[in-house]
Design an enzyme around this catalytic site. Structure first.
Site, PDB file in Angstrom:
ATOM      1  N   SER A  69       0.843  -1.169  -0.084  1.00  0.00           N
ATOM      2  CA  SER A  69       0.055   0.032  -0.088  1.00  0.00           C
ATOM      3  C   SER A  69       0.863   1.025  -0.031  1.00  0.00           C
ATOM      4  O   SER A  69       0.147   2.224   0.002  1.00  0.00           O
ATOM      5  CB  SER A  69      -0.619   0.051   1.191  1.00  0.00           C
ATOM      6  OG  SER A  69      -1.827  -0.803   0.767  1.00  0.00           O
ATOM      7  N   LYS A  72       0.379   3.824  -2.690  1.00  0.00           N
ATOM      8  CA  LYS A  72      -1.477   5.164  -2.383  1.00  0.00           C
ATOM      9  C   LYS A  72      -1.096   5.923  -2.286  1.00  0.00           C
ATOM     10  O   LYS A  72      -1.270   7.094  -2.953  1.00  0.00           O
ATOM     11  CB  LYS A  72      -2.014   4.507  -1.100  1.00  0.00           C
ATOM     12  CG  LYS A  72      -2.833   3.006  -1.493  1.00  0.00           C
ATOM     13  CD  LYS A  72      -3.604   2.975   0.113  1.00  0.00           C
ATOM     14  CE  LYS A  72      -5.070   1.966  -0.747  1.00  0.00           C
ATOM     15  NZ  LYS A  72      -3.825   0.557  -0.091  1.00  0.00           N
ATOM     16  N   SER A 126      -5.474   3.285   4.367  1.00  0.00           N
ATOM     17  CA  SER A 126      -4.798   2.031   3.796  1.00  0.00           C
ATOM     18  C   SER A 126      -6.531   1.547   2.929  1.00  0.00           C
ATOM     19  O   SER A 126      -6.670   0.434   2.316  1.00  0.00           O
ATOM     20  CB  SER A 126      -4.153   1.295   4.075  1.00  0.00           C
ATOM     21  OG  SER A 126      -3.338   1.150   2.956  1.00  0.00           O
ATOM     22  N   LYS A 231       3.368   6.504   5.372  1.00  0.00           N
ATOM     23  CA  LYS A 231       2.679   5.186   5.050  1.00  0.00           C
ATOM     24  C   LYS A 231       3.328   3.909   5.085  1.00  0.00           C
ATOM     25  O   LYS A 231       3.593   4.297   5.124  1.00  0.00           O
ATOM     26  CB  LYS A 231       2.108   5.605   3.528  1.00  0.00           C
ATOM     27  CG  LYS A 231       1.124   4.673   2.820  1.00  0.00           C
ATOM     28  CD  LYS A 231       0.166   5.082   3.208  1.00  0.00           C
ATOM     29  CE  LYS A 231      -1.388   3.990   2.343  1.00  0.00           C
ATOM     30  NZ  LYS A 231      -1.295   3.226   3.825  1.00  0.00           N
TER      31      LYS A 231
END
Length: 286
Positions: A69, A72, A126, A231
């Protein structure tokens, strides 16, 4: 003769001192050996000073690996740089359901939310369906969105990065710690990314129900951390991943951790790196 010899000797010492100062000014302050970092459980790591671009520590920094992820972040960057209407309502459809990993989601099919909220959930929690909806609602659809992701990667000099979809569920989304550090520096410039990625909690309405989302990164709840952007990511092929743009001893620092082994390993690695950097007094003062 002794006087002349003394003068020449002094002149030589002054020249050598000046040469040393000039050499020091031309080159970054060397970073002491990272003896404390031998215990890091991430397979690949890069620690960067984003102001000077000096690499403070690296471990397999050019290894090409799945990034889960962390994908993203590029999803967010493409959406924001396309200047799409953040107030526009997007709907979750069957096309956003994960049929690759069959992961669960609390974002129901039929839920309608502003693009800004989809971005918020994708960065903070997420949320895969939110990221999918962002890509699907790009001009030309998901295919054009992925093309834009790869084009932006090339523009940033991310030579070993490839995207095939906007969520990170595919292990074919790959990058390196060095490439990801470039992405972190670029995406941190956007206030919405900084705000959404570090928000601790966000509540949405789905029909008559309220759904509370929390940040996937427990470090955002720690008062001892000063995180500007972050993140996390996880799929089995990628292990536990995390990127941070944080202040350590008052100085901006970019941290990239890929394939950490263990649920809490990436956070533990980040704490080890922070303690090591804080111990480098010359680095902290510069």
């Amino acid at each position: 003769m002794k006087l002349f010899a003394s003068v020449f000797l002094a002149a030589g010492l002054l020249a050598a001192t000046a040469s040393t100062v000039q050499a020091r000014d031309r080159h970054p302050t060397p970073v002491p050996p990272a003896a404390r970092l031998t215990a890091l459980r991430s397979s690949a790591v890069l620690i960067l000073d984003p102001k000077t671009k000096q690499v403070l520590y690296q471990k397999h920094a050019d290894a090409v690996m799945p990034i889960a992820s962390l994908t993203k972040l590029m999803t967010a960057l493409v959406v924001l740089e396309a200047k799409q209407d953040m107030a526009q309502t997007l709907a979750i459809t069957g096309a956003d359901v994960d049929r690759l990993k069959y992961s669960s989601s609390r974002l129901r099919v039929g839920t309608r939310l502003p693009r800004s909220t989809m971005l918020h959930l994708a960065l903070m929690s997420s949320e895969n369906r939110a990221a999918s909806a962002l890509g699907r609602n790009y001009p030309g659809g998901t295919r054009k969105f992925v093309a834009a992701m790869n084009a932006k990667a090339r523009a940033l000099g991310m030579r070993h990065t490839r995207y095939v979809e906007p969520t990170g569920l595919s292990s074919a989304n790959v990058s390196t710690p060095r490439d990801l550090a470039r992405l972190v520096v670029a995406v941190e410039k956007h206030p919405l990314v900084r705000r959404y990625s570090t928000d601790r909690e966000h509540t949405i309405s789905q029909g008559r129900d309220r759904t509370v989302y929390h940040n996937t990164n427990r470090l955002t709840a720690s008062r001892s951390w000063k995180i500007r952007m972050q993140k996390t990511g996880y799929i089995s092929e990628a292990g536990r991943c995390m990127v941070l743009h944080a202040a350590v001893s008052g100085r901006p620092t970019v941290m990239v951790f890929l394939d950490a082994q263990g649920t809490r390993a990436r956070a533990a690695d980040a704490n080890r790196v922070r303690a090591w950097l804080a111990s480098l007094n010359p680095w902290a003062r510069n």
